[in-house]
Design a protein around this motif. Structure first.
Motif, short mmCIF file in Angstrom:
data_model
loop_
_atom_site.label_atom_id
_atom_site.label_comp_id
_atom_site.label_asym_id
_atom_site.label_seq_id
_atom_site.Cartn_x
_atom_site.Cartn_y
_atom_site.Cartn_z
N GLU A 1 39.85 41.25 46.65
CA GLU A 1 38.89 42.11 45.95
C GLU A 1 39.60 43.10 45.03
OE1 GLU A 1 35.93 42.59 44.70
OE2 GLU A 1 35.81 40.61 45.58
N GLU A 2 40.71 43.69 45.54
CA GLU A 2 41.47 44.64 44.73
C GLU A 2 42.04 43.96 43.48
OE1 GLU A 2 43.36 47.85 47.93
OE2 GLU A 2 44.19 45.82 47.81
N ARG A 3 42.56 42.74 43.68
CA ARG A 3 43.16 42.03 42.56
C ARG A 3 42.09 41.70 41.52
NH1 ARG A 3 48.00 42.03 41.01
NH2 ARG A 3 48.99 40.96 42.76
N ARG A 4 40.95 41.23 41.99
CA ARG A 4 39.85 40.89 41.09
C ARG A 4 39.42 42.12 40.28
NH1 ARG A 4 35.15 37.64 40.26
NH2 ARG A 4 33.47 39.11 39.94
N SER A 5 39.32 43.22 41.02
CA SER A 5 38.88 44.45 40.36
C SER A 5 39.94 44.95 39.38
CB SER A 5 38.53 45.45 41.47
OG SER A 5 38.83 46.73 41.08
N GLN A 6 41.22 44.75 39.73
CA GLN A 6 42.30 45.14 38.81
C GLN A 6 42.22 44.32 37.51
OE1 GLN A 6 46.02 43.37 39.66
NE2 GLN A 6 47.27 44.92 38.62
N VAL B 1 40.22 38.85 22.60
CA VAL B 1 40.96 39.11 23.84
C VAL B 1 41.28 37.77 24.50
CG1 VAL B 1 40.80 40.11 26.15
CG2 VAL B 1 39.82 41.34 24.20
N SER B 2 42.58 37.51 24.75
CA SER B 2 42.95 36.25 25.40
C SER B 2 43.29 36.51 26.87
CB SER B 2 44.15 35.64 24.70
OG SER B 2 45.30 36.41 25.00
N LEU B 3 43.34 35.46 27.66
CA LEU B 3 43.72 35.61 29.06
C LEU B 3 45.17 36.10 29.15
CD1 LEU B 3 42.01 32.72 31.02
CD2 LEU B 3 41.30 35.07 30.69
N ASP B 4 45.99 35.72 28.18
CA ASP B 4 47.36 36.23 28.12
C ASP B 4 47.37 37.75 28.04
OD1 ASP B 4 48.78 33.93 28.36
OD2 ASP B 4 49.04 33.59 26.20
N PHE C 1 39.85 33.51 37.73
CA PHE C 1 38.78 33.17 36.79
C PHE C 1 39.04 31.78 36.23
CE2 PHE C 1 39.18 37.79 36.94
CZ PHE C 1 37.90 38.13 37.33
N PRO C 2 38.82 30.74 37.09
CA PRO C 2 39.13 29.38 36.66
C PRO C 2 38.28 28.94 35.46
CG PRO C 2 37.95 29.36 38.76
CD PRO C 2 38.30 30.78 38.48
N GLU D 1 32.00 37.33 31.46
CA GLU D 1 30.75 37.52 32.21
C GLU D 1 30.96 38.41 33.42
OE1 GLU D 1 28.73 33.24 31.17
OE2 GLU D 1 28.24 34.15 33.11
N ALA D 2 32.10 38.23 34.11
CA ALA D 2 32.38 39.06 35.29
C ALA D 2 32.56 40.52 34.87
CB ALA D 2 33.62 38.55 36.01
N ALA D 3 33.25 40.75 33.74
CA ALA D 3 33.45 42.11 33.25
C ALA D 3 32.11 42.74 32.88
CB ALA D 3 34.40 42.10 32.05
N LEU D 4 31.27 41.93 32.24
CA LEU D 4 29.95 42.43 31.85
C LEU D 4 29.12 42.75 33.09
CD1 LEU D 4 28.03 42.96 29.53
CD2 LEU D 4 27.39 40.56 29.53
N ARG D 5 29.18 41.85 34.07
CA ARG D 5 28.44 42.05 35.33
C ARG D 5 28.90 43.34 36.00
NH1 ARG D 5 23.84 41.12 36.69
NH2 ARG D 5 24.04 43.26 37.33
N SER D 6 30.22 43.56 36.00
CA SER D 6 30.78 44.75 36.64
C SER D 6 30.34 46.03 35.89
CB SER D 6 32.31 44.61 36.70
OG SER D 6 32.95 45.83 36.48
N ALA D 7 30.34 45.96 34.55
CA ALA D 7 29.87 47.10 33.75
C ALA D 7 28.38 47.32 33.99
CB ALA D 7 30.15 46.85 32.27
N ALA D 8 27.62 46.22 34.08
CA ALA D 8 26.18 46.33 34.30
C ALA D 8 25.89 46.99 35.64
CB ALA D 8 25.53 44.95 34.22
N ASP D 9 26.65 46.60 36.68
CA ASP D 9 26.45 47.21 38.00
C ASP D 9 26.71 48.71 37.94
OD1 ASP D 9 25.82 44.80 39.08
OD2 ASP D 9 27.79 44.41 39.95
N GLU D 10 27.81 49.05 37.24
CA GLU D 10 28.16 50.46 37.13
C GLU D 10 27.04 51.23 36.41
OE1 GLU D 10 31.88 52.95 35.41
OE2 GLU D 10 32.29 50.85 35.85
N LEU D 11 26.52 50.62 35.34
CA LEU D 11 25.44 51.26 34.58
C LEU D 11 24.20 51.44 35.44
CD1 LEU D 11 25.43 49.78 30.97
CD2 LEU D 11 25.37 52.18 31.62
N GLU D 12 23.87 50.39 36.20
CA GLU D 12 22.65 50.49 37.02
C GLU D 12 22.77 51.60 38.05
OE1 GLU D 12 20.97 46.80 38.41
OE2 GLU D 12 21.31 45.82 36.49
#
Lengths: 241, 241
Positions: free
Chosen positions: A16-21, A38-41, A58-59, A67-78
């Motif tokens: 979870e920490e790694r994902r969040s990082q 923005v590239s994965l590199d 993020f395979p 999408e995950a970044a957007l989802r995380s920002a959306a959660d924070e906003l909500e």
């Protein structure tokens, strides 16, 4: 004398920490660049990890990361919208706006990139995430207005104001963050009340909401200040009555 | 008895006519499907022409066709805003909104698809076209307000209202075109006035604009009706003064 290159402090992170990082790294990049640039590199470099590690989390590649970044920002906003149902409505709205505008301030260009779209990465799924935030904001407001079954006019008024707040946030970022945040916040609250009062002229349900809301406001609060500032402006329009 | 298959009436079109025919076909498809689900084959079929012909006019393929369709819709929208600088402001705004809402009504889902984005085809160029329409709308309104150098508050108010109108249009399409168009139009005009009046409480320039605008309105016009409908709603709030 040989100087030692600084070594990266290394510590094993949980999944979870790694994902969040990695999401934090992605968000910080989206904050200064368009998502398609923005590239994965870049994400790997910013997070100080290897590219394969980013792919392991993020395979689905960039689209999944975005999408995950957007989802995380959306959660924070909500989270910004949650406010206890106590006190004058303008105070509750102020508190929620304070948190929302702090998010906008902090994420800056990333807020535009993430929520405004305009990216080749945008898909119906990312649009749905952004629309979900808007819907959540509307639901929160309608709950505070204590209307069991909000009619179309009241709902439309609330949703229009939410879009207007989004537009104001983007303009504010564009115009070097002027006016100061607390002034912008107070003004957005006033805009909400003004829109609601205008709708109340056409809709009995909105009129009840306004009446109940104004009864909770006081002369030394924001609505008192608004009333005293607006009266002189419209006092010359007696010919309309 | 043999029945003859109807033959397609055939006539040679000029380059401009052909281009416009293809754009119309594309717009009619975008009106019922997401842009990413519209192929050049579909456009060829709808227009009753061969696929190579579509490619001859839009060698850049779907992206170019989409941008051209968006450009054409944007031009049409910008035409909606042109209104002579005569009569009360609410009447001018009503007239422009009538044309704008007729466009929304006519293009329906295509309006959402084209202007709301949320498509994999969206790029910074298409975003710029849509933003151009919003900017043009704001410029038109500011011209009618007769402000030589509109300050940030007045500009922000106008741009927020334009976004709110866009949101209202999308909601209106979503909610089976309720309320009727003329009611929606009148209500949007009232929202504009309400937002402007609230801003006038904080901004001297906006206050002058409101004063000048209200002086042109009459008791039997929309502002008279608004004033008479809103007064009873706020009359119970004397404790705020």
């Amino acid at each position: 004398m040989t100087s030692q290159a600084p070594t990266r402090a290394y510590r094993r992170l949980s999944v979870e920490e790694r994902r969040s990082q990695l999401l934090d790294a992605a968000l910080s990049l989206f904050a200064v660049r368009a998502p398609e640039e923005v590239s994965l590199d870049d994400v790997a470099e910013t997070a100080g990890v290897s590219r394969p590690l980013v792919y392991r989390y993020f395979p689905g590649g960039k689209q999944q990361l975005y999408e995950a970044a957007l989802r995380s920002a959306a959660d924070e906003l909500e989270h910004c919208f949650a406010e206890p149902p106590e006190g004058p409505l303008t105070l509750r709205l102020s508190n929620a706006l304070d948190r929302y505008l702090a998010f906008v301030d902090q994420h800056d260009a990333g807020f535009s990139a993430l929520l405004q779209g305009g990216s080749v990465i945008e898909t119906s799924r990312t649009t749905a995430i952004v629309d979900g935030v808007r819907r959540a904001a509307a639901e929160h407001i309608l709950t505070h207005l204590e209307v069991a079954e909000p009619g179309p006019r009241l709902r439309m008024t609330v949703r229009m104001w939410i879009t207007a707040v989004e537009a104001a946030s983007l303009i504010w970022l564009d115009e070097e963050k002027e006016p100061p945040l607390d002034e912008l916040r107070d003004w957005l609250v006033e805009q909400f009340v003004a829109c609601l009062v205008a709708t109340a002229g056409r809709d009995a349900q909105s009129a009840s909401v306004v009446t109940a809301a104004l009864a909770m406001e006081s002369a030394d609060g924001p609505m008192g200040a608004l009333a005293r500032r607006v009266l002189p402006v419209v006092s010359g329009a007696a010919h309309l009555l």
